[in-house]
Motif scaffolding. Structure first.
Motif, mmCIF file in Angstrom:
data_model
loop_
_atom_site.group_PDB
_atom_site.id
_atom_site.type_symbol
_atom_site.label_atom_id
_atom_site.label_comp_id
_atom_site.label_asym_id
_atom_site.label_seq_id
_atom_site.Cartn_x
_atom_site.Cartn_y
_atom_site.Cartn_z
ATOM 1 N N LEU A 1 -34.302 -40.042 -16.353
ATOM 2 C CA LEU A 1 -35.141 -38.907 -15.951
ATOM 3 C C LEU A 1 -36.608 -39.279 -15.862
ATOM 4 O O LEU A 1 -37.360 -38.664 -15.094
ATOM 5 C CB LEU A 1 -34.954 -37.751 -16.941
ATOM 6 C CG LEU A 1 -33.561 -37.102 -16.982
ATOM 7 C CD1 LEU A 1 -33.510 -36.035 -18.053
ATOM 8 C CD2 LEU A 1 -33.188 -36.523 -15.636
ATOM 9 N N ASP A 2 -37.033 -40.264 -16.626
ATOM 10 C CA ASP A 2 -38.445 -40.628 -16.636
ATOM 11 C C ASP A 2 -38.919 -41.167 -15.288
ATOM 12 O O ASP A 2 -40.122 -41.128 -14.994
ATOM 13 C CB ASP A 2 -38.718 -41.663 -17.730
ATOM 14 C CG ASP A 2 -38.517 -41.080 -19.123
ATOM 15 O OD1 ASP A 2 -38.581 -39.841 -19.250
ATOM 16 O OD2 ASP A 2 -38.280 -41.865 -20.061
ATOM 17 N N ARG B 1 -36.378 -33.792 -12.138
ATOM 18 C CA ARG B 1 -36.237 -33.906 -13.584
ATOM 19 C C ARG B 1 -36.010 -32.535 -14.219
ATOM 20 O O ARG B 1 -35.222 -32.408 -15.160
ATOM 21 C CB ARG B 1 -37.474 -34.574 -14.171
ATOM 22 C CG ARG B 1 -37.350 -34.846 -15.665
ATOM 23 C CD ARG B 1 -38.383 -35.836 -16.161
ATOM 24 N NE ARG B 1 -39.739 -35.376 -15.968
ATOM 25 C CZ ARG B 1 -40.597 -35.881 -15.091
ATOM 26 N NH1 ARG B 1 -40.236 -36.882 -14.318
ATOM 27 N NH2 ARG B 1 -41.816 -35.410 -14.961
ATOM 28 N N GLU C 1 -32.583 -32.313 -16.405
ATOM 29 C CA GLU C 1 -32.699 -32.246 -17.863
ATOM 30 C C GLU C 1 -31.699 -31.268 -18.477
ATOM 31 O O GLU C 1 -30.996 -31.605 -19.450
ATOM 32 C CB GLU C 1 -34.130 -31.891 -18.265
ATOM 33 C CG GLU C 1 -35.099 -33.058 -18.168
ATOM 34 C CD GLU C 1 -36.519 -32.651 -18.522
ATOM 35 O OE1 GLU C 1 -36.791 -31.429 -18.645
ATOM 36 O OE2 GLU C 1 -37.368 -33.552 -18.669
#
Length: 206
Positions: A133-134, A141, A145
């Motif tokens: 996700l980063d 994202r 998440e």
């Protein structure tokens, strides 16, 4: 060195000396007999042939010296062995831990690896998903998440959690599904969204 091995080594050494001395004595005796058979005068024979008595006495002397020296050293070796055994036992007793007591090093490592009490450990798949996700854009994202945290979340719940409109959620989910990061399963009038195996394994395309 073990006492039995030391005794065996000393016996082999003394035996080798005796064998060598016996062979040399026998050779000297044969030479002396040969000289006695060819020489008429005994004094001349003594001058030309070796006396077998000398190597015999010398062999016995060397063997006796080696045996006596080993007997003297053997007592010291036994004493040293007992001292080493006692010191090893004392060191083992001083470094040993009491029955049921925890090893400080082991408990330190366990404490470093295990999470604090009352805090649930994060699954490895979720940790990999977080690293993925980063590298994603903000809008993707915010959709992924909740999917990684709660696999099977409905698309309606994604709209509430992300704060996006219905069309934005639908378009982003479709794009992520086309890229293999998630998949949907129909349930009634909505979809349940799940993270893909590629997402959990960290194998994604930019």
């Amino acid at each position: 060195m073990d006492r039995r091995r030391a005794d065996a080594a000393a016996a082999v050494l003394v035996g080798a000396v005796l064998l060598a001395g016996g062979a040399f004595t026998w050779q000297a005796y044969r030479q002396r007999r040969a000289v006695d058979g060819t020489m008429m005068d005994g004094s001349m024979a003594a001058m030309h042939g070796p006396n077998p008595l000398y190597p015999a006495v010398g062999t016995l002397f060397v063997a006796a010296v080696l045996g006596g020296a080993y007997l003297l050293v053997r007592g010291e070796l036994a004493t040293l062995g007992e001292v080493d055994g006692d010191s090893d036992g004392q060191s083992g007793a001083s470094t040993g831990t009491k029955p049921g007591a925890a090893d400080p090093d082991a408990t330190g490592e366990d404490a470093a690896e295990s999470p604090p009490q009352g805090v649930a450990a994060e699954p490895p798949e979720a940790a990999i998903g977080d690293r993925v996700l980063d590298v994603l854009p903000e809008d993707e994202r915010r959709i992924l998440e909740p999917v990684v945290a709660s696999p099977g979340v409905t698309q309606i719940a994604l709209r509430d959690r992300s704060g996006f409109s219905k069309s934005k959620v639908s378009q982003t989910v479709s794009d992520l599904e086309a890229r293999g990061l998630l998949y949907r399963e129909r349930q009634g009038r909505t979809y349940r969204v799940y993270p893909s195996d590629d997402l959990l394994a960290g194998d994604i395309d930019g």
